[in-house]
Design a protein around this motif. Structure first.
Motif, PDB file in Angstrom:
ATOM      1  N   GLN A 118     -14.543  -3.502  12.205  1.00  0.00           N
ATOM      2  CA  GLN A 118     -14.499  -2.402  13.176  1.00  0.00           C
ATOM      3  C   GLN A 118     -15.909  -2.071  13.690  1.00  0.00           C
ATOM      4  O   GLN A 118     -16.895  -2.330  12.987  1.00  0.00           O
ATOM      5  CB  GLN A 118     -13.920  -1.148  12.509  1.00  0.00           C
ATOM      6  N   ILE A 141       0.848  -1.202   0.000  1.00  0.00           N
ATOM      7  CA  ILE A 141       0.000   0.000   0.000  1.00  0.00           C
ATOM      8  C   ILE A 141       0.880   1.248   0.000  1.00  0.00           C
ATOM      9  O   ILE A 141       0.659   2.189  -0.770  1.00  0.00           O
ATOM     10  CB  ILE A 141      -0.967  -0.027   1.210  1.00  0.00           C
ATOM     11  N   ALA A 142       1.898   1.244   0.856  1.00  0.00           N
ATOM     12  CA  ALA A 142       2.776   2.428   0.940  1.00  0.00           C
ATOM     13  C   ALA A 142       3.456   2.693  -0.405  1.00  0.00           C
ATOM     14  O   ALA A 142       3.502   3.832  -0.879  1.00  0.00           O
ATOM     15  CB  ALA A 142       3.813   2.224   2.036  1.00  0.00           C
ATOM     16  N   CYS A 155      -2.719   7.253   8.380  1.00  0.00           N
ATOM     17  CA  CYS A 155      -1.571   7.703   7.570  1.00  0.00           C
ATOM     18  C   CYS A 155      -0.695   6.557   7.064  1.00  0.00           C
ATOM     19  O   CYS A 155       0.195   6.780   6.253  1.00  0.00           O
ATOM     20  CB  CYS A 155      -0.713   8.683   8.368  1.00  0.00           C
ATOM     21  N   GLY A 156      -0.923   5.327   7.558  1.00  0.00           N
ATOM     22  CA  GLY A 156      -0.109   4.196   7.102  1.00  0.00           C
ATOM     23  C   GLY A 156       1.366   4.451   7.322  1.00  0.00           C
ATOM     24  O   GLY A 156       1.793   4.838   8.410  1.00  0.00           O
TER      25      GLY A 156
HETATM   26  C1  LIG Z   1      -5.394   1.810   2.412  1.00  0.00           C
HETATM   27  S1  LIG Z   1      -4.466   2.245   3.817  1.00  0.00           S
HETATM   28  C2  LIG Z   1      -3.879   3.865   3.369  1.00  0.00           C
HETATM   29  C3  LIG Z   1      -2.670   4.262   4.167  1.00  0.00           C
HETATM   30  C4  LIG Z   1      -2.097   5.639   3.837  1.00  0.00           C
HETATM   31  N1  LIG Z   1      -3.044   6.703   4.090  1.00  0.00           N
HETATM   32  C5  LIG Z   1      -1.629   5.706   2.399  1.00  0.00           C
HETATM   33  O1  LIG Z   1      -2.332   6.324   1.591  1.00  0.00           O
HETATM   34  O2  LIG Z   1      -0.584   5.131   2.070  1.00  0.00           O
HETATM   35  C6  LIG Z   1      -5.699   2.583   5.030  1.00  0.00           C
HETATM   36  C7  LIG Z   1      -5.111   2.932   6.370  1.00  0.00           C
HETATM   37  O3  LIG Z   1      -6.183   3.252   7.268  1.00  0.00           O
HETATM   38  C8  LIG Z   1      -5.849   2.745   8.540  1.00  0.00           C
HETATM   39  N2  LIG Z   1      -7.101   2.584   9.299  1.00  0.00           N
HETATM   40  C9  LIG Z   1      -8.173   1.845   8.978  1.00  0.00           C
HETATM   41  N3  LIG Z   1      -9.112   1.966   9.921  1.00  0.00           N
HETATM   42  C10 LIG Z   1      -8.634   2.802  10.852  1.00  0.00           C
HETATM   43  C11 LIG Z   1      -9.141   3.348  12.064  1.00  0.00           C
HETATM   44  N4  LIG Z   1     -10.373   3.055  12.492  1.00  0.00           N
HETATM   45  N5  LIG Z   1      -8.372   4.197  12.774  1.00  0.00           N
HETATM   46  C12 LIG Z   1      -7.135   4.534  12.335  1.00  0.00           C
HETATM   47  N6  LIG Z   1      -6.586   4.050  11.212  1.00  0.00           N
HETATM   48  C13 LIG Z   1      -7.336   3.205  10.462  1.00  0.00           C
HETATM   49  C14 LIG Z   1      -5.140   1.438   8.255  1.00  0.00           C
HETATM   50  O4  LIG Z   1      -4.365   1.001   9.328  1.00  0.00           O
HETATM   51  C15 LIG Z   1      -4.321   1.822   7.021  1.00  0.00           C
HETATM   52  O5  LIG Z   1      -3.049   2.284   7.375  1.00  0.00           O
END
Ligand SMILES: C[S@@+](CC[C@H](N)C(=O)[O-])C[C@H]1O[C@@H](n2cnc3c(N)ncnc32)[C@H](O)[C@@H]1O
Length: 362
Positions: free
Chosen positions: A319, A153-154, A191-192
């Motif tokens: 979730q 993803i990153a 933010c991943g």
């Molecule tokens: C598809 S990834 C995108 C990561 C990053 N924003 C990027 O664009 O590379 C989705 C991210 O949302 C985070 N995530 C999902 N549900 C979450 C929640 N309830 N609270 C915080 N983070 C969450 C995941 O851990 C993941 O890192």
């Protein structure tokens, strides 16, 4: 039943031939995924980029990998059109276009991350299968996935952010670029590995950026990457679920490809509105989609629906709230969600072939 029997009885031979040909193409693509991952892990693409036309023996000498296996790997790449082959010399070459896709992480066309995600979709089969079978009444949480999903993803998203975030997306938000230049408080939720935080922090040294994500391993990677990029001074990263996001007088809160993964996107958007200054902005970067399935029957929709089935939807189902928006929710649904959360001004600020950027203001 009658309809099923009628259609079973009369396949059109020409259509069948076309469809089987298409399957051959698709299966070829699927079969090559592990080969691409091997090339990635062994540094074969980096070795081929810019090299003179090369034989398997020469590639074996320069990389230390098994020559016989390399011959097969190179032949598979030539058959796929992923490398060029010259029959008169028996040598293989990487063209500049192939290098942009396979060997150059800073190119806007770099796609090795997508191959990692494709591999993760196969490797995480059993978790997602449990969710399909409703075995324990849950989805398949992000943290339970194989490591190549997170790095994939990153690496997959970063080139798009590098190409568009600073030049198009932030300038499309009302007055935001100037505020960031002067010094603003920014949060990036979900933010991943922190690619978007780092790009913004490099560009706007007077602003302060906080990255939050509920996945601890991703936050550890984000901190390391920020240190390597030299932006530790104007960034911080926290392991935090979106439900814990607290008011902070933010000028800008952003979610990059994360809002639709959350179990309660309306509740999260409400928290974001409360966390913003009264003149602040929420930027939701979401996958590009039309509002109806029939508008998404295209190559991008195909990729996103598959990823959404294996990743986004089961992650959300795992979730509290289990909203399961999916990656192809479409702008109308997203805009309605943001209004339901209490944002009064909502608009599509800009779009790319892969993303829709929504701007929401309290
Ligand atoms: C598809 S990834 C995108 C990561 C990053 N924003 C990027 O664009 O590379 C989705 C991210 O949302 C985070 N995530 C999902 N549900 C979450 C929640 N309830 N609270 C915080 N983070 C969450 C995941 O851990 C993941 O890192």
């Amino acid at each position: 039943m009658d309809t099923m029997l009628a259609s079973r009885a009369s396949p059109d031979p020409e259509k069948l031939q076309g469809f089987v040909g298409r399957m051959l193409d698709d299966l070829g693509g699927a079969m090559v995924v592990p080969l691409v991952r091997i090339g990635d892990e062994l540094g074969l693409y980096a070795a081929l980029d810019g090299a003179s036309p090369i034989t398997p023996a020469e590639l074996a000498r320069s990389t230390g990998a098994n020559e016989r296996l390399l011959r097969e790997w190179l032949s598979a790449h030539a058959a796929a059109g992923y490398l060029d082959y010259a029959p008169n010399t028996g040598r293989f070459t990487m063209t500049p276009e192939q290098a942009m896709v396979f060997a150059r992480p800073d190119s806007p066309a770099f796609m090795l991350g997508a191959f990692e995600i494709a591999a993760a979709n196969v490797l995480d089969h059993s978790q997602v299968m449990r969710a399909f079978r409703q075995q324990d009444g849950r989805g398949a949480g992000y943290g339970t996935r194989c490591a190549c999903l997170f790095s994939g993803i990153a690496r997959f998203f970063r080139p798009g952010y590098a190409a568009h975030l600073l030049n198009e997306w932030l300038p499309a938000l009302d007055g935001m670029e100037e505020r960031l230049r002067r010094g603003a408080r920014v949060a990036d939720l979900g933010c991943g590995h922190g690619a978007s935080v780092i790009l913004m922090a490099e560009a706007f040294p007077a602003s302060y950026f906080t990255g939050l994500d509920y996945h601890a391993a991703s936050i550890a990677c984000a901190r390391e990457a920020a240190g390597r990029a030299g932006v530790a001074g104007n960034t911080s990263f926290q392991v935090a679920g979106a439900a814990d996001f607290a008011p902070g007088g933010y000028d800008l809160v952003a979610c990059f490809d994360a809002l639709h993964d959350m179990g309660d996107p309306v509740g999260v958007a409400r928290r974001i509105r409360d966390a913003l200054r009264s003149d602040g902005t929420f930027m939701a970067v979401e996958p590009k989609a039309g509002n109806r399935l029939e508008e998404n029957i295209n190559p991008v929709g195909r990729l996103y629906y598959a990823a959404s089935t294996m990743i986004c939807t089961p992650v959300s189902l795992d979730q509290p709230g289990a909203a399961a928006l999916g990656a192809q929710a479409g702008p109308a649904r997203l805009e309605a969600l943001l209004r339901e959360a209490g944002f009064s001004r909502v608009r599509i600020a800009t779009e790319t072939p892969f993303n829709t950027v929504l701007e929401a203001q309290p």
